[in-house]
Design an enzyme around this catalytic site. Structure first.
Site, PDB file in Angstrom:
ATOM      1  N   ASP A   1      78.574  52.300 -28.131  1.00 46.18           N
ATOM      2  CA  ASP A   1      78.527  53.183 -26.963  1.00 46.18           C
ATOM      3  C   ASP A   1      77.568  52.662 -25.905  1.00 46.18           C
ATOM      4  O   ASP A   1      77.897  52.608 -24.710  1.00 46.18           O
ATOM      5  CB  ASP A   1      78.100  54.576 -27.447  1.00 46.18           C
ATOM      6  CG  ASP A   1      77.848  55.557 -26.326  1.00 46.18           C
ATOM      7  OD1 ASP A   1      78.824  56.077 -25.764  1.00 46.18           O
ATOM      8  OD2 ASP A   1      76.665  55.821 -26.018  1.00 46.18           O
TER       9      ASP A   1
ATOM     10  N   SER B   1      78.475  63.121 -26.970  1.00 50.32           N
ATOM     11  CA  SER B   1      78.426  62.799 -28.399  1.00 50.32           C
ATOM     12  C   SER B   1      77.896  63.932 -29.260  1.00 50.32           C
ATOM     13  O   SER B   1      78.258  64.039 -30.436  1.00 50.32           O
ATOM     14  CB  SER B   1      77.557  61.561 -28.624  1.00 50.32           C
ATOM     15  OG  SER B   1      78.104  60.431 -27.986  1.00 50.32           O
TER      16      SER B   1
ATOM     17  N   ASP C   1      80.472  55.177 -32.182  1.00 52.88           N
ATOM     18  CA  ASP C   1      80.259  55.917 -30.947  1.00 52.88           C
ATOM     19  C   ASP C   1      80.918  55.185 -29.777  1.00 52.88           C
ATOM     20  O   ASP C   1      80.593  54.041 -29.494  1.00 52.88           O
ATOM     21  CB  ASP C   1      78.756  56.059 -30.706  1.00 52.88           C
ATOM     22  CG  ASP C   1      78.407  57.167 -29.733  1.00 52.88           C
ATOM     23  OD1 ASP C   1      79.090  57.286 -28.700  1.00 52.88           O
ATOM     24  OD2 ASP C   1      77.455  57.914 -30.007  1.00 52.88           O
TER      25      ASP C   1
ATOM     26  N   HIS D   1      81.470  58.145 -20.258  1.00 53.64           N
ATOM     27  CA  HIS D   1      82.505  58.363 -21.259  1.00 53.64           C
ATOM     28  C   HIS D   1      83.840  58.633 -20.587  1.00 53.64           C
ATOM     29  O   HIS D   1      83.920  58.896 -19.383  1.00 53.64           O
ATOM     30  CB  HIS D   1      82.162  59.581 -22.134  1.00 53.64           C
ATOM     31  CG  HIS D   1      80.887  59.431 -22.892  1.00 53.64           C
ATOM     32  ND1 HIS D   1      80.291  60.476 -23.559  1.00 53.64           N
ATOM     33  CD2 HIS D   1      80.070  58.359 -23.087  1.00 53.64           C
ATOM     34  CE1 HIS D   1      79.189  60.068 -24.137  1.00 53.64           C
ATOM     35  NE2 HIS D   1      79.025  58.791 -23.863  1.00 53.64           N
TER      36      HIS D   1
ATOM     37  N   HIS E   1      84.260  59.663 -28.899  1.00 51.72           N
ATOM     38  CA  HIS E   1      84.877  59.649 -27.568  1.00 51.72           C
ATOM     39  C   HIS E   1      85.206  58.215 -27.194  1.00 51.72           C
ATOM     40  O   HIS E   1      84.823  57.267 -27.882  1.00 51.72           O
ATOM     41  CB  HIS E   1      83.932  60.258 -26.518  1.00 51.72           C
ATOM     42  CG  HIS E   1      82.596  59.552 -26.475  1.00 51.72           C
ATOM     43  ND1 HIS E   1      82.418  58.313 -25.901  1.00 51.72           N
ATOM     44  CD2 HIS E   1      81.378  59.904 -26.975  1.00 51.72           C
ATOM     45  CE1 HIS E   1      81.163  57.935 -26.032  1.00 51.72           C
ATOM     46  NE2 HIS E   1      80.515  58.879 -26.691  1.00 51.72           N
TER      47      HIS E   1
ATOM     48  N   HIS F   1      78.172  51.619 -21.951  1.00 56.48           N
ATOM     49  CA  HIS F   1      77.423  52.251 -20.852  1.00 56.48           C
ATOM     50  C   HIS F   1      76.815  51.184 -19.944  1.00 56.48           C
ATOM     51  O   HIS F   1      76.739  51.356 -18.727  1.00 56.48           O
ATOM     52  CB  HIS F   1      76.308  53.138 -21.407  1.00 56.48           C
ATOM     53  CG  HIS F   1      76.756  54.503 -21.831  1.00 56.48           C
ATOM     54  ND1 HIS F   1      77.460  55.351 -20.992  1.00 56.48           N
ATOM     55  CD2 HIS F   1      76.592  55.182 -22.997  1.00 56.48           C
ATOM     56  CE1 HIS F   1      77.703  56.492 -21.620  1.00 56.48           C
ATOM     57  NE2 HIS F   1      77.200  56.405 -22.844  1.00 56.48           N
TER      58      HIS F   1
ATOM     59  N   PHE G   1      63.587  51.771 -38.239  1.00 63.68           N
ATOM     60  CA  PHE G   1      63.512  50.324 -38.115  1.00 63.68           C
ATOM     61  C   PHE G   1      63.234  49.823 -36.699  1.00 63.68           C
ATOM     62  O   PHE G   1      63.245  48.618 -36.462  1.00 63.68           O
ATOM     63  CB  PHE G   1      64.816  49.713 -38.633  1.00 63.68           C
ATOM     64  CG  PHE G   1      65.127  50.118 -40.049  1.00 63.68           C
ATOM     65  CD1 PHE G   1      64.508  49.476 -41.120  1.00 63.68           C
ATOM     66  CD2 PHE G   1      65.998  51.156 -40.320  1.00 63.68           C
ATOM     67  CE1 PHE G   1      64.770  49.857 -42.426  1.00 63.68           C
ATOM     68  CE2 PHE G   1      66.279  51.539 -41.616  1.00 63.68           C
ATOM     69  CZ  PHE G   1      65.657  50.899 -42.674  1.00 63.68           C
TER      70      PHE G   1
ATOM     71  N   GLU H   1      77.076  55.846 -38.416  1.00 64.75           N
ATOM     72  CA  GLU H   1      77.389  55.688 -36.988  1.00 64.75           C
ATOM     73  C   GLU H   1      77.033  54.291 -36.488  1.00 64.75           C
ATOM     74  O   GLU H   1      75.919  53.807 -36.699  1.00 64.75           O
ATOM     75  CB  GLU H   1      76.615  56.705 -36.143  1.00 64.75           C
ATOM     76  CG  GLU H   1      77.010  56.631 -34.668  1.00 64.75           C
ATOM     77  CD  GLU H   1      75.931  57.085 -33.694  1.00 64.75           C
ATOM     78  OE1 GLU H   1      76.281  57.393 -32.546  1.00 64.75           O
ATOM     79  OE2 GLU H   1      74.742  57.105 -34.062  1.00 64.75           O
TER      80      GLU H   1
END
Length: 492
Positions: free
Chosen positions: A317, A111, A61, A453, A359, A321, A271, A312
């Site tokens: 990502d 996403s 991601d 993004h 992305h 951010h 988890f 993933e």
């Protein structure tokens, strides 16, 4: 006769070209000979047109071309290289493409619809998952569900899994099994709508999903109920973990219970309370992305009809951010480890492996920096008469050094809000030690609480059956169509 003559002519021309090359002054260069070896491999490369028994879709991601570059250098430097010459496992895949990532109604993608495009073959609406283009965000009365690759695979007798270091109900893993007008309905939804966690359990009970491993226990337990890895926040007083186990689905919550799980039965692994830990912060009892990938393949590969698995690296990502390049890159290295694990466990003759991103981010790489400049540190000057950098930081017009990595906007903005509500500021001086601190937030320009993004293209790398169908610049939904052909079209 003509064809034989043409082939002979081409062979003679190639031999002549190779012989001529030996007279070039650059012919003795390691770069030249490596390129010649790579050329020979490409010339001998034959398309794999076998039916794909297995498909593994790796999605990091937010790991676009820029981010992949940073991860490559970081991992290379951690392994003792200057970094630029290093290759991540997918860098060596024989086929690649450039992928457009826009959504139906958004230049800069989200996403949910990007992952949905990979799993359905059509572009989707911003902040929705696996719905037709008539859907209105946040209005489930307008929902028009699409058919998923996972459902097609399950109907054909294949096993299906979803693995993520984000919450398993987060956008990208949810695109394997869920259909919703709002990606944020993870554990609760308006009356008449079905939340994503409930949809996962429904799909596991229906036999569509065999393995689901990730974070996010809070979406599966009632509000205030303490579970092994967190506290529930569901508003309907439903315990989905109890529902799952009553249906014969195994529930695991740490590395030990995951290792002990019966690989012949469905597994639900949760988890953490929300997202799993960044790799830099991961405790020993929490499985890594490679651990999750290995466990999923062990379970899914027991099916003689094959499997579909989406993996993933969700926290690449999240680190971007936050404006923290160190965790972006360390989670990227964990993603590479998961790819290596999958390659070791599968046969390239019958397994299509695709590596891509949903992305990119607004990550920026500044220069001119010399070879081997620490990718998370200050930009060091290009040295004369040697390969490695000069050891002296490059200075900007303000007389201060700058880091290789910055972000276009985010929490590390050099502009600070003043008492009158305006923004002003200047870049602080920075040492190499400060820049390489794992908690350092990269400098940014536009002040924002969370970096956004980017709409720029991402890369795709592929190996295995029909991977040669990827090439050039393609729309994101083509990923579904190649997977579909490799599994179903090639069998016709």
């Amino acid at each position: 006769m003509f064809r034989r003559t043409l082939v002979s002519t081409l062979s003679i021309a190639l031999c002549a070209s190779t012989a001529l090359a030996q007279d070039l002054p650059q012919a003795g260069s390691d770069y030249y000979t490596a390129a010649q070896d790579a050329l020979a491999e490409r010339i001998n490369l034959q398309p794999n047109t076998n039916k794909a028994m297995n498909v593994i879709l790796f999605v990091a991601d937010g790991q676009g071309v820029h981010t992949n570059y940073g991860i490559r250098l970081y991992e290379g430097q951690q392994n003792g290289f200057l970094g630029e010459e290093y290759d991540l496992p997918h860098d060596l895949f024989p086929n690649s493409a450039i992928i457009k990532t826009y959504n139906i109604n958004s230049q800069t993608p989200d996403s949910a619809p990007t992952a949905g495009a990979m799993n359905t073959g059509v572009k989707q609406v911003f902040n929705t998952i696996n719905m037709a283009d008539t859907v209105i965000h946040d209005d489930c009365s307008t929902e028009s569900p699409l058919r998923l690759f996972s459902e097609m695979a399950s109907d054909a007798g294949m096993s299906v899994g979803a693995v993520s270091t984000a919450s398993i109900t987060h956008a990208t893993p949810a695109a394997v099994y869920a259909k919703t007008a709002n990606r944020n309905w993870e554990g609760s939804a308006p009356e008449g709508c079905t939340d994503i966690a409930t949809q996962l359990i429904e799909q596991m009970e229906a036999g569509v999903i065999d393995v689901a491993l990730g974070g996010g226990i809070r979406a599966f337990a009632p509000a205030g109920v303490e579970m092994e890895t967190g506290t529930g926040n569901r508003e309907d007083d439903v315990n989905l973990v109890e529902r799952a186990t009553a249906s014969g689905i195994q529930y695991v919550y740490d590395a030990e219970t995951l290792a002990a799980a019966d690989r012949s039965q469905p597994i639900l692994g949760l988890f953490s309370n929300s997202h799993m830990s960044y790799e830099h912060d991961r405790p020993e009892d929490e499985p890594s992305l490679a651990d999750l990938t290995t466990a999923a393949i062990e379970q899914l590969s027991g099916n003689e009809n094959g499997f579909y698995l989406e993996v993933e690296a969700g926290r690449v990502d999240h680190a971007s951010h936050a404006g923290n390049a160190h965790r972006t890159f360390t989670d990227g290295v964990a993603f590479s480890d998961a790819i290596r694990a999958a390659q070791e466990m599968t046969d390239p003759e019958n397994t299509l492996i695709i590596v891509t991103a949903d992305h990119e981010h607004s990550i920026v790489f500044n220069g001119y920096c010399g070879r081997g400049t620490p990718i998370t540190g200050l930009c060091m000057g290009v040295a004369k008469g040697q390969v490695e950098h000069s050891g002296e930081p490059v200075l900007a017009a303000d007389g201060l050094p700058y880091t290789v990595v910055t972000f276009g906007q985010g929490a590390g903005s050099v502009l600070v809000e003043q008492e009158d509500g305006t923004y002003a500021g200047s870049r602080p001086d920075l040492t190499q030690e400060e820049a390489q601190d794992p908690d350092y937030l990269q400098q940014a320009l536009i002040p924002m609480g969370s970096e956004t993004h980017s709409g720029v293209d991402v890369a795709l790398w592929a190996t295995g059956p029909w991977s040669h169908l990827f090439g050039g610049t393609m729309d994101q939904e083509m990923i579904f169509h190649v997977m579909n052909h490799a599994v179903f079209g090639a069998a016709e």
